[in-house]
Each structure stands twice: as C-alpha cells, then as structure tokens.
Design a protein around this motif. Sequence first.
Motif, PDB file in Angstrom:
ATOM      1  N   GLU A 171       0.831  -1.211   0.000  1.00 55.95           N
ATOM      2  CA  GLU A 171       0.000   0.000   0.000  1.00 55.95           C
ATOM      3  C   GLU A 171       0.866   1.263   0.000  1.00 55.95           C
ATOM      4  O   GLU A 171       0.533   2.245  -0.662  1.00 55.95           O
ATOM      5  N   GLU A 172       1.957   1.236   0.736  1.00 54.81           N
ATOM      6  CA  GLU A 172       2.850   2.395   0.772  1.00 54.81           C
ATOM      7  C   GLU A 172       3.588   2.546  -0.552  1.00 54.81           C
ATOM      8  O   GLU A 172       3.804   3.667  -1.031  1.00 54.81           O
ATOM      9  N   LYS A 173       3.948   1.434  -1.156  1.00 54.59           N
ATOM     10  CA  LYS A 173       4.577   1.483  -2.474  1.00 54.59           C
ATOM     11  C   LYS A 173       3.622   2.100  -3.489  1.00 54.59           C
ATOM     12  O   LYS A 173       4.008   2.949  -4.291  1.00 54.59           O
ATOM     13  N   GLU A 174       2.380   1.696  -3.417  1.00 50.34           N
ATOM     14  CA  GLU A 174       1.363   2.244  -4.317  1.00 50.34           C
ATOM     15  C   GLU A 174       1.157   3.748  -4.071  1.00 50.34           C
ATOM     16  O   GLU A 174       0.937   4.512  -5.015  1.00 50.34           O
ATOM     17  N   ALA A 175       1.268   4.163  -2.832  1.00 47.47           N
ATOM     18  CA  ALA A 175       1.060   5.574  -2.484  1.00 47.47           C
ATOM     19  C   ALA A 175       2.095   6.495  -3.123  1.00 47.47           C
ATOM     20  O   ALA A 175       1.815   7.662  -3.367  1.00 47.47           O
ATOM     21  N   VAL A 176       3.296   5.971  -3.417  1.00 45.57           N
ATOM     22  CA  VAL A 176       4.347   6.812  -4.024  1.00 45.57           C
ATOM     23  C   VAL A 176       4.612   6.453  -5.490  1.00 45.57           C
ATOM     24  O   VAL A 176       5.510   7.011  -6.110  1.00 45.57           O
ATOM     25  N   ARG A 177       3.820   5.544  -6.043  1.00 48.63           N
ATOM     26  CA  ARG A 177       4.053   5.083  -7.417  1.00 48.63           C
ATOM     27  C   ARG A 177       4.041   6.249  -8.423  1.00 48.63           C
ATOM     28  O   ARG A 177       4.910   6.327  -9.288  1.00 48.63           O
ATOM     29  N   GLU A 178       3.093   7.145  -8.311  1.00 51.68           N
ATOM     30  CA  GLU A 178       2.988   8.251  -9.265  1.00 51.68           C
ATOM     31  C   GLU A 178       4.252   9.133  -9.210  1.00 51.68           C
ATOM     32  O   GLU A 178       4.796   9.507 -10.246  1.00 51.68           O
ATOM     33  N   GLU A 179       4.714   9.445  -8.006  1.00 55.97           N
ATOM     34  CA  GLU A 179       5.928  10.252  -7.846  1.00 55.97           C
ATOM     35  C   GLU A 179       7.147   9.510  -8.401  1.00 55.97           C
ATOM     36  O   GLU A 179       8.012  10.108  -9.035  1.00 55.97           O
ATOM     37  N   TYR A 180       7.187   8.213  -8.162  1.00 54.88           N
ATOM     38  CA  TYR A 180       8.272   7.377  -8.692  1.00 54.88           C
ATOM     39  C   TYR A 180       8.316   7.461 -10.219  1.00 54.88           C
ATOM     40  O   TYR A 180       9.377   7.666 -10.820  1.00 54.88           O
ATOM     41  N   GLU A 181       7.165   7.345 -10.863  1.00 52.21           N
ATOM     42  CA  GLU A 181       7.096   7.398 -12.332  1.00 52.21           C
ATOM     43  C   GLU A 181       7.520   8.774 -12.856  1.00 52.21           C
ATOM     44  O   GLU A 181       8.227   8.870 -13.869  1.00 52.21           O
ATOM     45  N   VAL A 182       7.111   9.830 -12.184  1.00 57.31           N
ATOM     46  CA  VAL A 182       7.502  11.182 -12.591  1.00 57.31           C
ATOM     47  C   VAL A 182       9.013  11.365 -12.449  1.00 57.31           C
ATOM     48  O   VAL A 182       9.679  11.862 -13.362  1.00 57.31           O
ATOM     49  N   LEU A 183       9.551  10.949 -11.317  1.00 52.82           N
ATOM     50  CA  LEU A 183      10.994  11.091 -11.097  1.00 52.82           C
ATOM     51  C   LEU A 183      11.794  10.261 -12.096  1.00 52.82           C
ATOM     52  O   LEU A 183      12.859  10.688 -12.549  1.00 52.82           O
ATOM     53  N   LYS A 184      11.303   9.084 -12.447  1.00 53.20           N
ATOM     54  CA  LYS A 184      11.984   8.277 -13.471  1.00 53.20           C
ATOM     55  C   LYS A 184      12.097   9.064 -14.769  1.00 53.20           C
ATOM     56  O   LYS A 184      13.157   9.060 -15.403  1.00 53.20           O
ATOM     57  N   LYS A 185      11.039   9.744 -15.148  1.00 55.89           N
ATOM     58  CA  LYS A 185      11.079  10.553 -16.377  1.00 55.89           C
ATOM     59  C   LYS A 185      12.103  11.677 -16.255  1.00 55.89           C
ATOM     60  O   LYS A 185      12.819  11.964 -17.212  1.00 55.89           O
ATOM     61  N   TRP A 186      12.161  12.307 -15.097  1.00 52.61           N
ATOM     62  CA  TRP A 186      13.155  13.365 -14.885  1.00 52.61           C
ATOM     63  C   TRP A 186      14.570  12.815 -15.057  1.00 52.61           C
ATOM     64  O   TRP A 186      15.387  13.377 -15.762  1.00 52.61           O
ATOM     65  N   PHE A 187      14.852  11.706 -14.377  1.00 46.63           N
ATOM     66  CA  PHE A 187      16.227  11.200 -14.303  1.00 46.63           C
ATOM     67  C   PHE A 187      16.641  10.383 -15.511  1.00 46.63           C
ATOM     68  O   PHE A 187      17.822  10.080 -15.678  1.00 46.63           O
ATOM     69  N   GLU A 188      15.715  10.040 -16.408  1.00 46.15           N
ATOM     70  CA  GLU A 188      16.059   9.372 -17.662  1.00 46.15           C
ATOM     71  C   GLU A 188      16.589  10.353 -18.691  1.00 46.15           C
ATOM     72  O   GLU A 188      17.114   9.935 -19.723  1.00 46.15           O
ATOM     73  N   PHE A 189      16.468  11.632 -18.419  1.00 48.53           N
ATOM     74  CA  PHE A 189      16.932  12.673 -19.339  1.00 48.53           C
ATOM     75  C   PHE A 189      18.416  12.468 -19.647  1.00 48.53           C
ATOM     76  O   PHE A 189      19.229  12.215 -18.765  1.00 48.53           O
ATOM     77  N   LYS A 190      18.789  12.528 -20.901  1.00 46.93           N
ATOM     78  CA  LYS A 190      20.177  12.336 -21.323  1.00 46.93           C
ATOM     79  C   LYS A 190      20.774  13.675 -21.749  1.00 46.93           C
ATOM     80  O   LYS A 190      20.153  14.438 -22.460  1.00 46.93           O
ATOM     81  N   VAL A 191      21.978  13.916 -21.272  1.00 50.62           N
ATOM     82  CA  VAL A 191      22.686  15.151 -21.650  1.00 50.62           C
ATOM     83  C   VAL A 191      23.835  14.821 -22.582  1.00 50.62           C
ATOM     84  O   VAL A 191      24.330  13.747 -22.627  1.00 50.62           O
TER      85      VAL A 191
END
Length: 191
Positions: A171-191
């Motif tokens: 349940e706690e994992k599910e509670a932060v899933r949306e933030e996890y997905e957003v942060l993954k998009k941020w940190f997948e950025f390639k420079v």
Amino acid sequence: MDQEKIQQLEEEIKNLHYNAKNIISKFSFKEFWDIHIVPVIKYSKQMSEKYGADLESVWLGAILHDIARITGEDPHDEIGSEKAYKLLLEKGFGEEVAQKVKGIILTHRCKQYLPETLEQKIIASADAMAHFLPPFYLWVGIYTNKTFAEALESNMKKIERDYNDKIFFEEEKEAVREEYEVLKKWFEFKV
C-alpha cells in the motif's frame, strides 16, 4: 511510552538540525529536517499505527535515523545507531528501547544490514517514501558536487533502489508510485 519525553527529544534533535554548522559543505540541516526527517516521522507513525508496531521505538527511530549526518560521519547508519543508543540511555530511555532503535537505525538504509523486524521495515520504508516528495531532489541538487549527468544517474539508481528494495509494504509502495514514475522521467533525461 512517555510521549512527552519523546516530544522533548524530537524538539532537541530538531534544534540540533536547525543550529548545525557543517564545515565540510554548504549542506543545510534545517532544510534536511523539514523536508526529510519530518516526513519520515509522519510516515513512520502512520505505519506504526496501521501495522501494529511499537510506536515508541518507531517514533524514536524516525527522529534519530540520520543523526550521524549532522556531523558528516559515514557510514551514517552504523555510526548513527551507536550515537542514538548512547543518547537514548543518557536521556533515560530503557535498554530495550535503546537496543530496538539501534537496530532500526542500523538497518534503515537496506545496504549492509537488512531490516528484519516490523519496526525496522517501517523506518526503511518511511525513509524511502520521504525521498519521493517533490522538494527532496531539488534540495539534493543544490548540495551535490556531481556533474548534472552524474547526478541524474545517481538519482535514478537511488529512486530505483528506494522503490524496489526499501518499501516493504504494498500500500505504501502504491502511495508513491505516481511520484516514482515522474521522477523516473526526470532522471532518464540524457545530456
């Protein structure tokens, strides 16, 4: 459980954070308290009630889990567990509680020492969950000495480990899933 005694200790540790001067870096412990420790305390207390854990040791573990960070000592889990144990005995907490909190702090990073008890799993989970709050990585970015690319890679590894290895309750994992997905998009950025 002496709630007043714990609240007094929480205020003392908050003041340590607010007044800390780390000569090693420009690290702000006031902000660290506000954006990391306070959410860990909140999540830990909620999970303690929800899962029937020992609130006293969970609350104290949440307050003290990063105590060695104030003095910049590493490994902060090992050193912090000893510091917390001694501090709790000095403050008049019992040996049993001090030992539980020592174990909680030693295992909260899920690296060399893995959580086994319910209370240890709660603090590890709460610590990871607090890393998914929006200000956390903005704050980390201010204090890093890494290049932008290194920071992206390091943060990606951290969120993957936090999400997959440190949150022990679905349940706690599910509670932060949306933030996890957003942060993954941020940190997948390639420079």
